[in-house]
Design a protein around this motif. Structure first.
Motif, PDB file in Angstrom:
ATOM      1  N   HIS A  72      61.849  -9.743   8.823  1.00 22.34           N
ATOM      2  CA  HIS A  72      62.338  -8.853   9.880  1.00 22.34           C
ATOM      3  C   HIS A  72      61.242  -8.014  10.534  1.00 22.34           C
ATOM      4  N   VAL A  73      59.985  -8.420  10.379  1.00 16.06           N
ATOM      5  CA  VAL A  73      58.882  -7.708  11.023  1.00 16.06           C
ATOM      6  C   VAL A  73      58.842  -8.092  12.499  1.00 16.06           C
ATOM      7  N   THR A  74      58.907  -7.087  13.359  1.00 12.53           N
ATOM      8  CA  THR A  74      58.868  -7.347  14.804  1.00 12.53           C
ATOM      9  C   THR A  74      57.480  -7.138  15.386  1.00 12.53           C
ATOM     10  N   PHE A  75      56.632  -6.381  14.682  1.00 12.26           N
ATOM     11  CA  PHE A  75      55.281  -6.086  15.153  1.00 12.26           C
ATOM     12  C   PHE A  75      54.445  -5.696  13.947  1.00 12.26           C
ATOM     13  N   MET A  76      53.174  -6.111  13.933  1.00  5.31           N
ATOM     14  CA  MET A  76      52.273  -5.699  12.865  1.00  5.31           C
ATOM     15  C   MET A  76      50.894  -5.475  13.460  1.00  5.31           C
ATOM     16  N   ASP A  77      50.288  -4.340  13.103  1.00  2.00           N
ATOM     17  CA  ASP A  77      48.927  -4.071  13.547  1.00  2.00           C
ATOM     18  C   ASP A  77      47.991  -4.072  12.345  1.00  2.00           C
ATOM     19  N   SER A  78      46.803  -3.512  12.521  1.00  4.34           N
ATOM     20  CA  SER A  78      45.803  -3.536  11.453  1.00  4.34           C
ATOM     21  C   SER A  78      46.259  -2.789  10.201  1.00  4.34           C
ATOM     22  N   SER A  79      47.185  -1.856  10.339  1.00  6.56           N
ATOM     23  CA  SER A  79      47.709  -1.154   9.156  1.00  6.56           C
ATOM     24  C   SER A  79      48.436  -2.126   8.238  1.00  6.56           C
ATOM     25  N   GLY A  80      49.210  -3.019   8.811  1.00 10.26           N
ATOM     26  CA  GLY A  80      49.914  -4.025   8.028  1.00 10.26           C
ATOM     27  C   GLY A  80      48.956  -5.025   7.406  1.00 10.26           C
ATOM     28  N   VAL A  81      47.945  -5.415   8.158  1.00  9.18           N
ATOM     29  CA  VAL A  81      46.941  -6.354   7.652  1.00  9.18           C
ATOM     30  C   VAL A  81      46.178  -5.710   6.494  1.00  9.18           C
ATOM     31  N   ALA A  82      45.812  -4.431   6.646  1.00  8.19           N
ATOM     32  CA  ALA A  82      45.103  -3.716   5.581  1.00  8.19           C
ATOM     33  C   ALA A  82      45.980  -3.603   4.334  1.00  8.19           C
ATOM     34  N   PHE A  83      47.272  -3.372   4.525  1.00  9.15           N
ATOM     35  CA  PHE A  83      48.218  -3.303   3.414  1.00  9.15           C
ATOM     36  C   PHE A  83      48.221  -4.621   2.635  1.00  9.15           C
ATOM     37  N   LEU A  84      48.298  -5.735   3.354  1.00  8.31           N
ATOM     38  CA  LEU A  84      48.317  -7.044   2.697  1.00  8.31           C
ATOM     39  C   LEU A  84      47.006  -7.319   1.963  1.00  8.31           C
ATOM     40  N   ALA A  85      45.892  -6.931   2.566  1.00 10.92           N
ATOM     41  CA  ALA A  85      44.596  -7.112   1.911  1.00 10.92           C
ATOM     42  C   ALA A  85      44.518  -6.265   0.644  1.00 10.92           C
ATOM     43  N   ARG A  86      44.963  -5.018   0.741  1.00  7.44           N
ATOM     44  CA  ARG A  86      44.954  -4.114  -0.409  1.00  7.44           C
ATOM     45  C   ARG A  86      45.823  -4.669  -1.548  1.00  7.44           C
ATOM     46  N   LEU A  87      46.996  -5.157  -1.194  1.00 11.01           N
ATOM     47  CA  LEU A  87      47.884  -5.754  -2.199  1.00 11.01           C
ATOM     48  C   LEU A  87      47.211  -6.924  -2.893  1.00 11.01           C
ATOM     49  N   SER A  88      46.609  -7.803  -2.102  1.00 14.10           N
ATOM     50  CA  SER A  88      46.015  -9.013  -2.676  1.00 14.10           C
ATOM     51  C   SER A  88      44.827  -8.695  -3.572  1.00 14.10           C
ATOM     52  N   ILE A  89      44.108  -7.645  -3.258  1.00 16.17           N
ATOM     53  CA  ILE A  89      42.946  -7.263  -4.062  1.00 16.17           C
ATOM     54  C   ILE A  89      43.369  -6.578  -5.358  1.00 16.17           C
ATOM     55  N   ARG A  90      44.390  -5.743  -5.280  1.00 12.64           N
ATOM     56  CA  ARG A  90      44.804  -4.956  -6.446  1.00 12.64           C
ATOM     57  C   ARG A  90      45.759  -5.675  -7.394  1.00 12.64           C
ATOM     58  N   SER A  91      46.446  -6.681  -6.912  1.00 17.23           N
ATOM     59  CA  SER A  91      47.430  -7.364  -7.745  1.00 17.23           C
ATOM     60  C   SER A  91      46.752  -8.232  -8.803  1.00 17.23           C
ATOM     61  N   GLN A  92      47.355  -8.262  -9.968  1.00 18.31           N
ATOM     62  CA  GLN A  92      46.863  -9.115 -11.042  1.00 18.31           C
ATOM     63  C   GLN A  92      47.201 -10.576 -10.774  1.00 18.31           C
ATOM     64  N   HIS A  93      48.154 -10.810  -9.879  1.00 19.29           N
ATOM     65  CA  HIS A  93      48.631 -12.150  -9.538  1.00 19.29           C
ATOM     66  C   HIS A  93      48.400 -12.389  -8.043  1.00 19.29           C
ATOM     67  N   ARG A  94      48.403 -13.640  -7.656  1.00 19.37           N
ATOM     68  CA  ARG A  94      48.263 -13.971  -6.233  1.00 19.37           C
ATOM     69  C   ARG A  94      49.548 -13.570  -5.512  1.00 19.37           C
ATOM     70  N   VAL A  95      49.421 -12.819  -4.430  1.00 19.56           N
ATOM     71  CA  VAL A  95      50.562 -12.321  -3.661  1.00 19.56           C
ATOM     72  C   VAL A  95      51.152 -13.450  -2.824  1.00 19.56           C
ATOM     73  N   ARG A  96      52.482 -13.523  -2.813  1.00 20.31           N
ATOM     74  CA  ARG A  96      53.197 -14.522  -1.999  1.00 20.31           C
ATOM     75  C   ARG A  96      53.813 -13.845  -0.789  1.00 20.31           C
ATOM     76  N   MET A  97      53.639 -14.450   0.369  1.00 21.23           N
ATOM     77  CA  MET A  97      54.310 -14.012   1.601  1.00 21.23           C
ATOM     78  C   MET A  97      55.441 -14.996   1.848  1.00 21.23           C
ATOM     79  N   ILE A  98      56.650 -14.476   2.021  1.00 19.42           N
ATOM     80  CA  ILE A  98      57.793 -15.354   2.255  1.00 19.42           C
ATOM     81  C   ILE A  98      58.437 -15.016   3.589  1.00 19.42           C
ATOM     82  N   ARG A  99      59.029 -16.042   4.195  1.00 21.38           N
ATOM     83  CA  ARG A  99      59.762 -15.909   5.460  1.00 21.38           C
ATOM     84  C   ARG A  99      58.918 -15.172   6.512  1.00 21.38           C
TER      85      ARG A  99
END
Length: 133
Positions: A72-99
């Protein structure tokens, strides 16, 4: 797509559609039996900065594999991209993006953040079991 200078009988283009007159963004963290699901919706931008950081900290503390539902994301800027990067770096597991909608997929490709995540075309919601239900 047309801009405000388009000449049509009704006049210039009106502000509507994803990212123009969009809905406010939201972040929800749902803890499941085997994974944590972060559901993003609306405009994922700087206005959601604090909520995105809280979601990252919460998911990191839980320690389960993380899924990000971007349906349900209608718009994403660099804040969203930074969030995803931060998640992927900090998570012990590989992050999955769905839908993932096309405009978010485009951002993942252009920024190469998609290389840090597993982008899954479909999601079997029956597999996700929220804790407490």
């Amino acid at each position: 797509m047309r801009d405000g200078n388009s000449t049509i009988p009704d006049g210039p283009a009106e502000a509507s559609g994803p990212g123009i007159a969009g809905e406010p963004g939201a972040v929800h963290v749902i803890v499941g039996a085997e994974s944590t699901r972060i559901v993003l919706s609306g405009e994922v931008d700087a206005d959601l900065g604090a909520e995105l950081q809280e979601a990252t900290a919460e998911a990191e503390q839980i320690g389960l594999p993380i899924e990000v539902d971007a349906h349900h994301v209608t718009f994403m800027d660099s804040s969203g991209v930074a969030f995803l990067a931060r998640l992927s770096i900090r998570s012990q597991h590989r992050v999955r993006m769905i839908r993932v909608p096309p405009h978010v997929k485009f951002l993942l490709e252009v920024t190469r953040i998609g290389e840090l995540l597993d982008v899954v075309e479909s999601d079997d919601e029956a597999d996700f079991q929220p804790v407490g239900e």
